[in-house]
Write an enzyme that holds these catalytic residues in place. Structure first.
Site, PDB file in Angstrom:
ATOM      1  CG  HIS A 427      -0.308   0.066   2.541  1.00 20.48           C
ATOM      2  ND1 HIS A 427       0.015   1.254   3.149  1.00 20.48           N
ATOM      3  CD2 HIS A 427       0.059  -0.916   3.412  1.00 20.48           C
ATOM      4  CE1 HIS A 427       0.553   1.017   4.339  1.00 20.48           C
ATOM      5  NE2 HIS A 427       0.592  -0.295   4.521  1.00 20.48           N
ATOM      6  CB  CYS A 446       1.091  -3.924   5.398  1.00 20.94           C
ATOM      7  SG  CYS A 446      -0.410  -4.864   5.734  1.00 20.94           S
TER       8      CYS A 446
END
Length: 535
Positions: A427, A446
């Site tokens: 992301h 992440c």
């Protein structure tokens, strides 16, 4: 434990007798001491028993035919080269096999040896094809990769029907990376045999303009490592600065040309240290011995990069931020398939973050983390003024936390989804300053991308004529928008402290999570040893 083995033996022998009857020959004529010995020896291994049952207990290794002799020779040659692949040589013992083949006398001894050779072949094949360590997750809980183990019966059947030499050549990973790692391993073994790179650099910092004995030691070490030509200079001159910069690039350091504390620490790593990294990288390459996809995304956690690979060539690369080195934040290693991207994403705060980080803040001040919405179990937004957060614990907290789309969203303005049980994805991020850091381990697990828009354009270029316009139009709405990838893209999260370049030197990175050290210890326990090649 004895009863199941006896039962398997009875089944194996019964199956043999039935097979003999079905082909119309008296069982007493068909059952030989050799075949009975094979059935008995194989009875505690379902795969081996099934293989020999399927071939009427005929030999694979110990027969007098030319194919059996070819298999024996090919197997022994392969075992002799086990050390070239950094395998535990003493596990296979080719000299012991030669002695057994020479000394076998009776049919029963030959039958027992037949099965023993199949066991060794399967062990060797598994080690070379998909790795020595049986379950990497037991070594480190962050290694959640599914190892592509091959079917054991199929391995035996392939050897029975194909050229033995071709079979053994096909076992090791056939990737350019594995081939280059093997070459680097051989080079480092010769270096180790010659005594390494010489004395360590005993300094905390050396920079352009310095001179003296410590600079000479640095010079000699850079020459030994191949970063400088031989010279007699005692000064930290322009040539040395360039050599230091190239060393820094190859080791993931800030290329400022100054030999500071971090650079000297990496310079002083021994040949043994680097050789261990190569051996571990070869084992990791075996864990990924599978089709990775003509197009795939490769994230090397230690290198803090994310790449798109098309037919073996890097077509896009960006810096990344990975999980912090905390027990519950380290990024895991696994492979999955990217299905879609979300433009203007909502951040659904993971439960662990909500109760460990934000609940304590809101207990102290109900208006803390005001960028997050409080959502009840029916999906309704809850007014914080009506909530006494102090009455809840991490276990009883009944709300979800969400952050609506915006350019200040924790996920930035786009995320890339390969749905998995670990809740890991790639992301954007508003925290752009972190990408300037040398070590970029800050996330909750992440992978944050420095150039997420360009990454999106590269992915979309395969399915729309103008990917930038397509993306920006949807971004401009401010609404959360899902975009499916017409062709899903494999994603591989790897962890390599040693990796090669098609043209150039082998690169090394720091073991940020300590995983490679644990893997090396496991390999060493399994019998893998470094070797020095002299002469």
């Amino acid at each position: 434990m004895a009863q199941p083995r006896v039962a398997r033996l009875v089944v194996a022998l019964a199956a043999y007798f039935i097979a003999a009857t079905l082909i119309g020959a008296p069982a007493t004529a068909q059952v030989t001491a050799f075949k009975q010995a094979v059935a008995e020896a194989a009875s505690d291994d379902e795969a081996i028993a099934a293989f020999y049952r399927g071939r009427n207990y005929e030999p694979l290794w110990t027969g007098d035919g030319s194919r059996d002799r070819q298999r024996r020779r090919a197997f022994l040659r392969a075992l002799n080269s086990a050390g070239d692949h950094a395998l535990p040589v003493n596990r296979y013992r080719p000299d012991e096999i030669r002695a057994m083949l020479r000394d076998v006398r009776t049919p029963r001894e030959r039958g027992a040896l037949e099965v023993d050779l199949s066991r060794r072949y399967l062990r060797f094949s598994r080690d070379l094809q998909t790795g020595i360590i049986d379950n990497p997750r037991r070594v480190d809980s962050g290694i959640v990769r599914q190892i592509p183990r091959r079917d054991r019966v199929e391995l035996l059947q392939t050897l029975a029907t194909r050229s033995p030499n071709a079979v053994f050549r096909s076992l090791a990973p056939r990737t350019p990376e594995y081939t280059r790692l093997m070459a680097e391993k051989e080079r480092m073994e010769r270096l180790l045999g010659r005594g390494g790179w010489g004395p360590n650099v005993a300094a905390s910092k050396l920079e352009p303009g310095d001179s003296g004995d410590r600079v000479v030691t640095l010079r000699n070490r850079l020459i030994a490592m191949g970063y400088m030509r031989r010279n007699a200079s005692t000064r930290f001159d322009g040539a040395m600065q360039q050599a230091v910069q190239q060393f820094q690039i190859d080791h993931g350091l800030t290329p400022d040309g100054v030999a500071g504390e971090g650079t000297i620490r990496e310079l002083n790593k021994s040949v043994e240290d680097r050789l261990q990294s190569i051996v571990v990288a070869m084992e990791r390459e075996r864990w990924l011995n599978r089709d990775r996809g003509d197009r795939h995304v490769l994230v090397n956690l230690t290198d803090f990069t994310a790449k798109i690979i098309d037919n073996g060539r890097v077509t896009f690369e960006t810096r990344s931020v990975v999980g912090a080195n905390d027990s519950d934040r380290r990024s895991p290693e696994f492979s999955d398939v990217m299905e879609h991207m979300v433009i203007n994403p909502t951040w659904n705060v993971p439960r662990s973050i909500a109760v460990k980080e934000y609940l304590p803040q809101m207990q102290r001040n109900r208006n803390a983390a005001g960028h997050l919405r409080l959502i009840d179990r029916r999906g309704r937004v809850v007014n914080r003024a009506n909530v006494d957060f102090t009455q809840y614990t991490a276990r009883t907290f009944p709300f979800d936390l969400k952050q609506p789309p915006s350019n200040r969203n924790a996920l930035g303005q786009v995320k890339f989804m390969f749905p998995n049980q670990y809740n890991i994805y790639l992301h954007d991020t508003p925290a752009q300053n972190l990408f300037a850091r040398e070590v970029r381990a800050f996330s909750h697990g992440c992978i944050r991308l420095n150039d997420p828009f360009d990454f999106a354009y590269a992915l979309l270029a395969r399915q729309v004529s103008n990917p930038q316009t397509f993306f920006q139009e949807r971004l401009g709405t401010g609404r959360e928008t899902f975009v499916e990838l017409e062709k899903q893209v494999p994603v591989h999260l790897i962890y390599r402290t040693a990796f090669t370049q098609a043209k150039g030197r082998t690169n090394y990175r720091r073991d940020i999570y300590g995983r490679d050290a644990r893997i090396w210890n496991a390999l060493s326990d399994a019998g893998v040893a470094l070797r020095a090649v002299r002469g």
